[in-house]
Design a protein around this motif. Structure first.
Motif, short mmCIF file in Angstrom:
data_model
loop_
_atom_site.label_atom_id
_atom_site.label_comp_id
_atom_site.label_asym_id
_atom_site.label_seq_id
_atom_site.Cartn_x
_atom_site.Cartn_y
_atom_site.Cartn_z
N SER A 278 29.59 -11.81 -18.47
CA SER A 278 30.09 -10.44 -18.32
C SER A 278 28.90 -9.51 -18.55
CB SER A 278 31.21 -10.15 -19.32
OG SER A 278 31.65 -8.80 -19.20
N ILE A 297 25.39 -9.55 -8.19
CA ILE A 297 26.57 -10.18 -7.59
C ILE A 297 26.22 -11.55 -7.02
CG2 ILE A 297 28.01 -10.05 -5.52
CD1 ILE A 297 28.82 -7.32 -6.23
N LYS A 300 26.50 -14.56 -9.21
CA LYS A 300 27.87 -14.95 -9.56
C LYS A 300 28.18 -14.81 -11.06
CE LYS A 300 28.31 -18.12 -5.64
NZ LYS A 300 29.03 -17.14 -4.83
N ARG A 302 30.59 -13.52 -14.15
CA ARG A 302 32.05 -13.47 -14.24
C ARG A 302 32.56 -12.06 -13.99
NH1 ARG A 302 32.33 -14.48 -19.01
NH2 ARG A 302 33.28 -12.71 -20.09
N ARG A 303 31.82 -11.08 -14.50
CA ARG A 303 32.28 -9.69 -14.44
C ARG A 303 31.08 -8.76 -14.41
NH1 ARG A 303 34.80 -9.71 -19.05
NH2 ARG A 303 36.80 -10.37 -18.15
N GLY A 325 32.27 -8.17 -4.31
CA GLY A 325 32.81 -8.83 -5.50
C GLY A 325 33.87 -9.85 -5.15
N HIS A 328 32.27 -12.99 -3.61
CA HIS A 328 31.55 -13.87 -4.55
C HIS A 328 32.37 -14.22 -5.78
CE1 HIS A 328 27.66 -13.68 -2.48
NE2 HIS A 328 27.91 -12.41 -2.25
N VAL A 330 33.55 -12.15 -8.13
CA VAL A 330 33.08 -11.39 -9.29
C VAL A 330 34.03 -10.22 -9.53
CG1 VAL A 330 31.18 -10.05 -10.28
CG2 VAL A 330 30.69 -12.00 -8.78
#
Length: 631
Positions: A278, A297, A300, A302-303, A325, A328, A330
């Motif tokens: 994140s 992005i 990859k 998570r956030r 997002g 991918h 995300v």
């Protein structure tokens, strides 16, 4: 391919052979039956005369010299005249032969002849297009955008021997399934099938009015399909250039002005550090912040948590990244707020379990911060302290500050604010133990970023577009330059081998002369420089004098020492630091000066705590802060 003379002879022969065909068809239309053998034997002389006249008239009018791919309104008008003259000759022959046929018969014959001649050319042209489109030697393109620019581009490409347009693609549902310039308009979702079925080589984006962000989204989607994508400016901008169309379509890279080879391809994106994490990016809507988001992005995470003070900038970057997002996998989380607002910053970090912070939020325009240092220092110094402290308290794994070469022996208040921000991060790094789960603090020092807001190249481009003059502060000014992709990748790569308190700089080669850069950009725009040696040139370069706080040459290192890193193009600076007590005293004085909006006090703080500064006329700090209070 046939020689030109053979082609012209074929066109004359075609017009001649259409005479008996037109006579038969016109008779069939008028009499509802084909002419008899007897009537044909009686009129063979008239037919021969008409064919002879048709050939001579075609040659005299030069109709045979009009190329099929250039057959348009004027050439069609010549064919109309040709057909009417043949009809008049047919009527005259009819009267000389003693027949009393209605004049309408000759008129019908003339129009049938016109239709056959024009139609035969259309059929030949379509056959020619089919041959060209089937050729493996020509570049096969799809034109994205069936508007005015796309239509003009298709018309131009029809006469080009190296490129053949296959189809249009347009987002407008009303245009889809229609025929434009002889090409069918498809929906964007049909591109993948077009690529396979039509063997498309590249896509030309013919939408000059579209925003750069939208063009970037379309381009990224097409490049993911393995296509070469080129963006076309308005057709009017191409006119009079003198370059071949293929050359004009070739994109111009910002790296052309670096004076060295771009390094972004040599810098990996550090995917292993950010994958599955994140990540918070402050200043996510800015030039550097938005590019960091785009490149992150692809690693990859998570956030991606986007923190931005400007509502409009946050909206734009959120809209741009939404589709990327989803592609991918995300999660994109936009957060509106100021880095100075400690409760908001802490809540953002805690609510979204932030593991890495990239701090790009800053006021960076030298003249503005020079004139208004209070908001500049509040954002650049205290804002950095708020975000960094919140990251340390929350146990964030890594914090990277985006800094600038103007922080090195600063000569202006913006550079001084960034140097104080570096000192704050160095202090927190000295009190954080990564081996015990503490935050790894590091800094990345940029040169001038080509194409970022406020950089010299967009300014020069605007001035050149207006016809000049190009304004330059001093003929001897030099700067280190890097591209936006280089800057973003430098941040991502340096994060992979930071240990704590590191200051990373990119080996950008030799500094670039801004005067030479201005001349290059004028030449790149197909203009000439107007100076003493060329008084009749197009655009003048005007020297305005150095602005307050501006250096002739920038530096990247404060000290003389530097060490290598695992990447040969990234260096680690050895920087002096303030003690914890000194940083606390500096921040206490700075908060007081900002609370009172006291520009003089801020300048005095810079004179006291920013070692090696070159800012002229700094006052002395009257009240010394207590040395025991913590920041």
């Amino acid at each position: 391919m046939l020689p030109r003379k053979a082609k012209q002879t074929f066109i004359i022969a075609l017009d001649v052979m259409m005479v008996p065909v037109a006579l038969v068809l016109s008779h069939a239309l008028l009499q509802n039956s084909l002419p008899t053998t007897e009537s044909l034997s009686q009129s063979w002389m008239a037919v021969a005369i008409l064919m002879t006249v048709a050939g001579l008239l075609c040659s005299a009018m030069g109709i045979h010299k009009v190329q099929l791919k250039a057959y348009e309104t004027r050439a069609f008008g010549m064919t109309v005249v040709h057909a009417l003259v043949i009809g008049a000759v047919a009527l005259l022959l009819d009267r000389l032969a003693g027949f009393d046929s209605p004049a309408s018969n000759s008129i019908v014959f003339a129009f049938v002849y016109l239709g056959i001649c024009a139609g035969s050319r259309y059929v030949l042209l379509q056959g020619l297009h089919w041959i060209y489109r089937s050729s493996s030697d020509r570049v096969r393109v799809v034109i994205y955008g069936a508007g005015r620019t796309g239509k003009q581009l298709a018309a131009a490409l029809n006469t080009d021997e190296t490129i053949v347009p296959i189809a249009f693609v347009d987002d407008n549902a009303g245009m889809q399934s229609t025929i434009v310039q002889g090409l069918r308009v498809y929906s964007p979702i049909a591109i993948s099938s077009l690529v396979k079925e039509k063997r498309v080589d590249r896509v030309l984006l013919a939408m000059p009015s579209l925003s750069r962000a939208r063009l970037a989204q379309i381009s990224a989607r097409l490049e993911d399909m393995g296509l070469n994508v080129e963006s076309l400016p308005s057709f009017a901008q191409l006119a009079g250039n003198g370059a071949r169309l293929v050359e004009q379509l070739r994109p111009v890279s910002p790296g052309d002005f670096l004076g060295r080879e771009p390094l972004d391809r040599e810098l990996t994106n550090g995917a292993e550090t950010y994958a599955g994490k994140s990540v918070l990016i402050t200043g996510a809507g800015g030039s550097i912040g938005s590019e960091l988001c785009r490149q992150l992005i692809t690693t990859k995470p998570r956030r991606l948590v986007l923190m931005e003070l400007s509502e409009l900038a946050l909206y734009n970057i959120d809209q741009e990244l939404g589709a990327l997002g989803r592609r991918h996998g995300v999660e994109i989380v936009p957060c509106l707020g100021s880095v100075r607002d400690a409760p908001v910053v802490r809540k953002v970090i805690e609510d979204h379990a932030v593991e890495i912070v990239l701090h790009a939020a800053a006021y960076k325009h030298v003249p503005i911060v020079e004139r208004d240092p209070v908001p500049g220092f509040a954002n650049n110094v205290l804002g950095t302290q708020v975000v960094a402290q919140a990251a340390l308290d929350a146990g964030v794994g890594q914090f990277i500050l985006i800094s600038t070469d103007k922080a090195v022996r600063p000569k202006n208040m913006m550079g001084a604010s960034k140097r104080l921000a570096e000192l704050v991060i160095q202090d927190l790094a000295s009190r954080s133990d990564p081996s015990q789960g503490g935050t790894i603090f590091s800094m990345v020092r940029f040169g001038n970023v080509i194409g970022s807001s406020g950089s010299v190249i967009p300014l020069f481009e605007e001035q050149i577009a207006r016809g000049g003059p190009v304004t330059l502060t001093h003929r001897d000014v030099t700067r280190y330059f890097m591209t936006i992709p280089e800057a973003a990748r430098l941040v991502l790569v340096s994060g992979t081998f930071a240990h704590g308190g590191d200051v990373f700089v990119l080996d950008m080669g030799d500094p670039v002369s801004i005067y030479d850069l201005a001349r290059q950009m004028i030449s790149a725009a197909n203009y000439t420089v107007r100076d003493e040696d060329n008084p009749n040139g197009d655009i003048e370069i005007v020297l305005t004098g150095l602005r307050p706080g501006e250096k002739l040459q920038e530096e990247l290192l404060i000290g003389t020492g530097q060490t290598t890193t695992p990447h040969p193009k990234i260096l680690q600076a050895q920087e002096i630091r303030l003690s914890e007590i000194e940083v606390a005293a500096c921040l206490k004085s700075l908060r007081g000066a900002i609370a009172e909006a006291n520009n003089t006090a801020i300048r005095a703080i810079v004179g006291r705590w920013v070692e090696g500064n070159q800012i002229e006329g700094l006052p002395e700090l009257v009240e010394q802060p207590e040395q025991t209070e913590q920041a």
